[in-house]
Design an enzyme around this catalytic site. Structure first.
Site, PDB file in Angstrom:
ATOM      1  N   GLY A 266       2.672   2.094  10.891  1.00  0.00           N
ATOM      2  CA  GLY A 266       3.594   3.222  10.768  1.00  0.00           C
ATOM      3  C   GLY A 266       4.307   3.593  12.052  1.00  0.00           C
ATOM      4  O   GLY A 266       4.907   4.654  12.162  1.00  0.00           O
TER       5      GLY A 266
ATOM      6  N   HIS B  87      -9.426   0.919   5.032  1.00  0.00           N
ATOM      7  CA  HIS B  87      -8.146   1.073   5.725  1.00  0.00           C
ATOM      8  C   HIS B  87      -8.344   1.964   6.947  1.00  0.00           C
ATOM      9  O   HIS B  87      -9.144   2.898   6.921  1.00  0.00           O
ATOM     10  CB  HIS B  87      -7.107   1.686   4.766  1.00  0.00           C
ATOM     11  CG  HIS B  87      -5.722   1.631   5.328  1.00  0.00           C
ATOM     12  ND1 HIS B  87      -5.273   2.550   6.249  1.00  0.00           N
ATOM     13  CD2 HIS B  87      -4.712   0.755   5.134  1.00  0.00           C
ATOM     14  CE1 HIS B  87      -4.028   2.225   6.590  1.00  0.00           C
ATOM     15  NE2 HIS B  87      -3.667   1.141   5.928  1.00  0.00           N
TER      16      HIS B  87
ATOM     17  N   GLU C  72      -5.079  -5.266  10.466  1.00  0.00           N
ATOM     18  CA  GLU C  72      -4.065  -4.244  10.709  1.00  0.00           C
ATOM     19  C   GLU C  72      -4.354  -3.563  12.044  1.00  0.00           C
ATOM     20  O   GLU C  72      -5.184  -2.637  12.099  1.00  0.00           O
ATOM     21  CB  GLU C  72      -4.082  -3.195   9.595  1.00  0.00           C
ATOM     22  CG  GLU C  72      -3.832  -3.752   8.215  1.00  0.00           C
ATOM     23  CD  GLU C  72      -3.268  -2.694   7.264  1.00  0.00           C
ATOM     24  OE1 GLU C  72      -2.178  -2.930   6.741  1.00  0.00           O
ATOM     25  OE2 GLU C  72      -3.893  -1.636   7.075  1.00  0.00           O
TER      26      GLU C  72
ATOM     27  N   SER D 219       3.685  -2.296  10.265  1.00  0.00           N
ATOM     28  CA  SER D 219       5.143  -2.332  10.425  1.00  0.00           C
ATOM     29  C   SER D 219       5.787  -3.649   9.975  1.00  0.00           C
ATOM     30  O   SER D 219       6.743  -4.114  10.591  1.00  0.00           O
ATOM     31  CB  SER D 219       5.534  -2.008  11.878  1.00  0.00           C
ATOM     32  OG  SER D 219       5.092  -0.698  12.218  1.00  0.00           O
TER      33      SER D 219
ATOM     34  N   GLU E 207      -6.733   4.327   8.069  1.00  0.00           N
ATOM     35  CA  GLU E 207      -6.540   5.764   7.809  1.00  0.00           C
ATOM     36  C   GLU E 207      -7.797   6.362   7.176  1.00  0.00           C
ATOM     37  O   GLU E 207      -8.125   7.528   7.409  1.00  0.00           O
ATOM     38  CB  GLU E 207      -5.298   5.972   6.930  1.00  0.00           C
ATOM     39  CG  GLU E 207      -4.020   5.739   7.740  1.00  0.00           C
ATOM     40  CD  GLU E 207      -2.859   5.143   6.965  1.00  0.00           C
ATOM     41  OE1 GLU E 207      -2.867   5.183   5.728  1.00  0.00           O
ATOM     42  OE2 GLU E 207      -1.938   4.622   7.621  1.00  0.00           O
TER      43      GLU E 207
ATOM     44  N   GLY F  83       3.027  -1.205   4.271  1.00  0.00           N
ATOM     45  CA  GLY F  83       3.007   0.232   3.973  1.00  0.00           C
ATOM     46  C   GLY F  83       4.413   0.719   3.679  1.00  0.00           C
ATOM     47  O   GLY F  83       4.932   0.561   2.577  1.00  0.00           O
ATOM     48  N   GLY F  84       5.046   1.294   4.686  1.00  0.00           N
ATOM     49  CA  GLY F  84       6.364   1.925   4.530  1.00  0.00           C
ATOM     50  C   GLY F  84       7.379   1.103   3.747  1.00  0.00           C
ATOM     51  O   GLY F  84       8.029   1.615   2.823  1.00  0.00           O
TER      52      GLY F  84
ATOM     53  N   ASN G 110       0.865  -1.171   0.000  1.00  0.00           N
ATOM     54  CA  ASN G 110       0.000   0.000   0.000  1.00  0.00           C
ATOM     55  C   ASN G 110       0.906   1.227   0.000  1.00  0.00           C
ATOM     56  O   ASN G 110       1.538   1.530   1.001  1.00  0.00           O
ATOM     57  CB  ASN G 110      -0.887  -0.045   1.258  1.00  0.00           C
ATOM     58  CG  ASN G 110      -1.748   1.188   1.410  1.00  0.00           C
ATOM     59  OD1 ASN G 110      -1.797   2.044   0.533  1.00  0.00           O
ATOM     60  ND2 ASN G 110      -2.426   1.291   2.551  1.00  0.00           N
ATOM     61  N   TRP G 111       0.944   1.892  -1.145  1.00  0.00           N
ATOM     62  CA  TRP G 111       1.869   3.036  -1.284  1.00  0.00           C
ATOM     63  C   TRP G 111       1.337   4.300  -0.606  1.00  0.00           C
ATOM     64  O   TRP G 111       2.025   5.305  -0.539  1.00  0.00           O
ATOM     65  CB  TRP G 111       2.149   3.313  -2.767  1.00  0.00           C
ATOM     66  CG  TRP G 111       2.921   2.226  -3.471  1.00  0.00           C
ATOM     67  CD1 TRP G 111       3.289   1.007  -2.960  1.00  0.00           C
ATOM     68  CD2 TRP G 111       3.417   2.253  -4.828  1.00  0.00           C
ATOM     69  NE1 TRP G 111       3.983   0.288  -3.903  1.00  0.00           N
ATOM     70  CE2 TRP G 111       4.069   1.027  -5.064  1.00  0.00           C
ATOM     71  CE3 TRP G 111       3.355   3.189  -5.859  1.00  0.00           C
ATOM     72  CZ2 TRP G 111       4.678   0.719  -6.286  1.00  0.00           C
ATOM     73  CZ3 TRP G 111       3.942   2.886  -7.083  1.00  0.00           C
ATOM     74  CH2 TRP G 111       4.603   1.658  -7.293  1.00  0.00           C
ATOM     75  N   LYS G 112       0.091   4.251  -0.157  1.00  0.00           N
ATOM     76  CA  LYS G 112      -0.545   5.404   0.500  1.00  0.00           C
ATOM     77  C   LYS G 112      -0.359   6.664  -0.361  1.00  0.00           C
ATOM     78  O   LYS G 112      -0.404   6.578  -1.579  1.00  0.00           O
ATOM     79  CB  LYS G 112      -0.003   5.549   1.924  1.00  0.00           C
ATOM     80  CG  LYS G 112      -0.176   4.244   2.725  1.00  0.00           C
ATOM     81  CD  LYS G 112       0.053   4.384   4.206  1.00  0.00           C
ATOM     82  CE  LYS G 112      -0.140   3.034   4.872  1.00  0.00           C
ATOM     83  NZ  LYS G 112       0.004   3.070   6.318  1.00  0.00           N
TER      84      LYS G 112
HETATM   85  P1  13P Z   1       3.205   0.286   7.715  1.00  0.00           P
HETATM   86  O1  13P Z   1       3.746  -0.977   7.083  1.00  0.00           O
HETATM   87  O2  13P Z   1       3.894   1.514   7.252  1.00  0.00           O
HETATM   88  O3  13P Z   1       3.090   0.162   9.193  1.00  0.00           O
HETATM   89  O4  13P Z   1       1.694   0.444   7.161  1.00  0.00           O
HETATM   90  C1  13P Z   1       0.832  -0.633   7.240  1.00  0.00           C
HETATM   91  C2  13P Z   1      -0.379  -0.309   6.468  1.00  0.00           C
HETATM   92  O5  13P Z   1      -1.155   0.552   6.856  1.00  0.00           O
HETATM   93  C3  13P Z   1      -0.625  -1.022   5.216  1.00  0.00           C
HETATM   94  O6  13P Z   1      -1.897  -0.793   4.726  1.00  0.00           O
END
Ligand code: 13P
Length: 260
Positions: free
Chosen positions: A175, A97, A169, A215, A99, A236-237, A11-13
């Protein structure tokens, strides 16, 4: 071997505009060109979906949207429909998600409408659920996850549910660098699978992939992937770095043969 093929999703956000997205996609494509036994998906921002789709053509990497709107079309400024995602080359859509829930008013009811729209539009919904830190600390993890699952998938038949991927998640692990322990993650994954079994029977429950997110990085991938009910990761990251993401994919592939 587990019946479920692992899925590693990135997920590149809200990262990676045009040239950076193209560079990441190109590098990733070459790094995973020999991968078998693991499905891979990336969900870039909407504006680069078509560029990334073109680059990934002929690779094993699937494409996903990070969200969608439930209406087919209309005067909904700023929104994207399932058919638009499809036309841009997507096979998947991330839905609900944390977020989106936290910053954009997403609720279990809107998640449900979006899941239906994705299924009707021929996309695989990747439905995100997970508790906040306060909810975990007040022992509400299972009740929160159960409610998100039940309301998010409300009214869907078993044939529809088996086309869905779940991503657990925990919000406190996203994050933050704080990953759930393998025990904490497995316990919730197993709970989710049991709930699916109660609602839709054993064959659906044992076919649905449940990804872990929060993470995930190369250092913790093997331990997480070794858990019986963890079928992949939503990253994510670490998905913003082609080498890290490809390493996660490779580590997931190594675990495949070891899982009963
Ligand atoms: P991180 O891997 O940056 O913690 O993010 C997880 C995430 O929200 C994937 O959708």
């Amino acid at each position: 071997m587990s019946k479920r093929k692992p899925l590693i999703a990135g997920n590149w956000k809200m990262y990676k505009a045009g040239p950076q997205a193209a560079e990441l996609a190109n590098r990733l494509k070459s790094l995973v060109s020999d991968i078998t036994d693991v499905d891979i998906m990336v969900a870039p921002p909407f504006t680069v979906l078509e560029i990334v789709a073109e680059i990934l053509e002929g690779s094993i990497i699937d494409l996903g949207g990070q969200d969608l709107f439930w209406e087919v079309e209309g005067a909904y400024t700023g929104e994207i429909s399932a058919s638009m995602l499809k036309a841009a080359g997507c096979t998947h859509a991330i839905i609900g998600h944390s977020e989106r829930r936290q910053y954009f008013g997403e609720t279990n009811a809107t998640v449900n409408r979006k899941v239906r729209a994705a299924l009707i539009g021929g996309l695989i919904p990747v439905v995100c659920i997970g508790e906040s830190e306060t909810e975990r600390e007040s022992n509400q993890t299972f009740s929160v996850v159960q409610e998100q699952l039940e309301k998010g998938l409300e009214g869907l038949g078993s044939d529809e549910v088996q086309r869905i991927t779940i991503a657990y998640e925990p919000v406190w692990a996203i994050g933050t660098g704080k990953t759930a322990t393998t025990g904490q993650a497995q316990e919730v994954h197993e709970f989710i699978r049991r709930r699916m079994e109660t609602a839709h029977g054993n064959s659906v429950a044992s076919a649905v992939r449940i990804l872990y997110g929060g993470s995930v990085k190369p250092e913790n991938t093997s331990d997480l992937m070794a858990m019986a009910d963890i079928d992949g990761a939503l990253v994510g990251g670490a998905s913003l770095d082609a080498d890290s993401f490809a390493t996660i994919v490779r580590l997931a592939m190594d675990v495949v043969g070891d899982k009963a």
